[in-house]
Scaffold this motif. Structure first.
Motif, PDB file in Angstrom:
ATOM      1  N   ALA A 113       4.464   3.426  -0.251  1.00 50.64           N
ATOM      2  CA  ALA A 113       4.372   5.185  -1.049  1.00 50.64           C
ATOM      3  C   ALA A 113       2.532   4.893  -2.125  1.00 50.64           C
ATOM      4  O   ALA A 113       1.656   5.849  -2.748  1.00 50.64           O
ATOM      5  N   GLY A 114       3.282   3.749  -2.604  1.00 50.01           N
ATOM      6  CA  GLY A 114       1.863   3.292  -4.086  1.00 50.01           C
ATOM      7  C   GLY A 114       0.773   2.911  -3.356  1.00 50.01           C
ATOM      8  O   GLY A 114       0.381   3.389  -3.866  1.00 50.01           O
ATOM      9  N   ALA A 115       0.546   2.850  -2.775  1.00 49.04           N
ATOM     10  CA  ALA A 115      -0.494   2.541  -1.545  1.00 49.04           C
ATOM     11  C   ALA A 115      -1.267   3.410  -1.458  1.00 49.04           C
ATOM     12  O   ALA A 115      -2.311   3.635  -1.486  1.00 49.04           O
ATOM     13  N   ALA A 116      -0.308   4.915  -0.972  1.00 52.12           N
ATOM     14  CA  ALA A 116      -1.053   5.593  -0.069  1.00 52.12           C
ATOM     15  C   ALA A 116      -1.510   6.684  -1.910  1.00 52.12           C
ATOM     16  O   ALA A 116      -2.901   6.727  -1.728  1.00 52.12           O
ATOM     17  N   ALA A 117      -1.023   6.530  -2.758  1.00 51.41           N
ATOM     18  CA  ALA A 117      -1.514   6.849  -4.032  1.00 51.41           C
ATOM     19  C   ALA A 117      -2.421   6.049  -4.933  1.00 51.41           C
ATOM     20  O   ALA A 117      -3.838   6.515  -5.447  1.00 51.41           O
ATOM     21  N   SER A 118      -2.824   5.117  -3.834  1.00 43.70           N
ATOM     22  CA  SER A 118      -4.092   4.426  -3.951  1.00 43.70           C
ATOM     23  C   SER A 118      -5.262   5.395  -4.217  1.00 43.70           C
ATOM     24  O   SER A 118      -6.180   4.990  -4.799  1.00 43.70           O
TER      25      SER A 118
END
Length: 395
Positions: A113-118
């Motif tokens: 999800a953090g990768a998505a938020a990146s």
């Protein structure tokens, strides 16, 4: 003089509206399960430290990915593809959390999800390109409203669904919304940057050396430290300890998000204009610090609701201003990199905040963790007052 991005034909109002809707869907997909996520992780058997690591993994992957994504976006001179990528990764994260229950599954897929938020860097820069150069604060304030709207609707719906159907249902909801956003992102309008010469790596590295950018990024670290240690971290654990159910935890997150959205709306037109960016950020940090200190001493949900609503307003006075300042003095063709640097740096706070507070809470209890968080907010207020000065274009 208009910059290259703004010299392009501006998208119509319908394109701006579509982008705002996609922004709300994006954040809805990332936050639908947040009201119950920390208690959910602890119910899997994780202690405060491991829980903090899992919550912080969302920030860790952003720390690693946001700068590279900003550089690639600038070099390709394209943003839309990264908007779609963000929706796809959010969809995959939600499905993973649903299909792979367990502590390690939570760690891996919250990290995804953090990768998505990146990819949020592409959202902010593309949306800013729809406006004239002097309207940076307005653009950032507007997109932050829909950022907050998506989070607000997600936390309310997620809390209600978790109580009505069960915790796992929130991951399914997030996946459905992510799929809708992915399809909608294919129709986003993109303002292309006319090619003059390829961006040089040395120029891109210079962006990260800007004193003004480093200053606002450092303050953003402290802001995100407090936010992810409390609102998106251990506040719901305290709420559960005083009797809150899933819906009440969702309502708590909603109540802290709504004033944030209100303050974000007022930043460009009222706070930064009338009181100045320095004073606005300092007061906002002071409010956040006091509200963090109050958390462990509240013994009713009504008291917690009030304190977190006030704290949410304080956060809304801080973060949109810092985000606008991060690209205010940067040349147009380097803005994605500057925003990527800013967002990667503040991701340090998103990771360190919940992880460090988890460590402290395991050692001395949640009260110590919340008081440590309040201390960070207090330091941030003093740093903001001492360091925020009128900025001039330097990169």
């Amino acid at each position: 003089m208009l910059n290259d991005e703004n010299a392009s034909v501006k998208p119509k109002g319908s394109s701006v509206a579509l982008f705002c809707i996609i922004t709300a869907l994006y954040w809805f997909s990332l936050y639908a399960y947040i009201p119950i996520f920390t208690p959910y992780v602890e119910s899997l058997g994780a202690g405060h430290t491991m829980t903090g690591l899992i919550v912080g993994s969302y920030g860790l992957t952003q720390l690693l990915l946001r700068i590279p994504l900003g550089i690639v976006s600038d070099r390709l001179r394209k943003r839309k593809i990264f908007v779609s990528l963000g929706m796809l990764l959010s969809l995959g994260s939600s499905l993973g959390l649903w299909l792979v229950p367990g502590v390690w599954g939570a760690l891996i897929f919250r990290g995804l999800a953090g990768a998505a938020a990146s990819t949020w860097v592409a959202f902010t820069v593309l949306f800013s390109s729809y406006f004239n150069e002097g309207q940076a604060q307005k653009a950032i304030g507007t997109i932050n409203v829909f950022n907050s709207l998506g989070q607000m609707l997600a936390t309310f719906a997620g809390g209600w669904l978790a109580q009505s159907v069960g915790w796992q249902s929130t991951f399914i909801l997030a996946a459905i919304v992510g799929a809708i956003g992915l399809v909608a992102s294919l129709f986003v309008a993109e303002t292309r940057v006319p090619t003059k010469q390829p961006l040089q790596v040395e120029q891109l590295l210079k962006v990260g050396k800007s004193v003004s950018l480093l200053t606002v990024s450092g303050l953003a670290i402290l802001s995100q430290f407090v936010t992810f240690a409390t609102v998106f971290g251990f506040t719901t654990v305290h709420a559960q300890s005083i009797g809150a159910g899933e819906f009440e935890m969702g309502l708590l997150t909603l109540i802290s998000t709504l004033p944030y959205m209100l303050a974000s709306t007022l930043v460009g037109s009222v706070f930064a204009t009338r009181f100045g960016e320095r004073r606005t950020v300092t007061i906002g940090f002071a409010i956040v610090a006091v509200c963090a200190a109050i958390i462990p001493f509240t013994r009713s949900m009504s008291g917690l609701y009030i304190s977190q609503a006030i704290g949410g307003f304080g956060r809304g006075m801080v973060f949109p201003v810092l985000m606008g300042l991060s690209i205010k003095t940067v040349e147009p063709d380097k803005r994605a990199t500057a925003m990527g640097f800013f967002q990667a740096i503040y991701a340090v706070g998103m990771f360190v905040g919940p992880f460090l507070v988890g460590l402290i809470s395991d050692a001395v209890g949640l009260t110590g963790g919340f008081l440590a968080t309040a201390a960070v907010g207090t330091v941030a207020a003093f740093v903001a007052w001492a360091s925020l000065k009128p900025l001039s274009r330097s990169i």
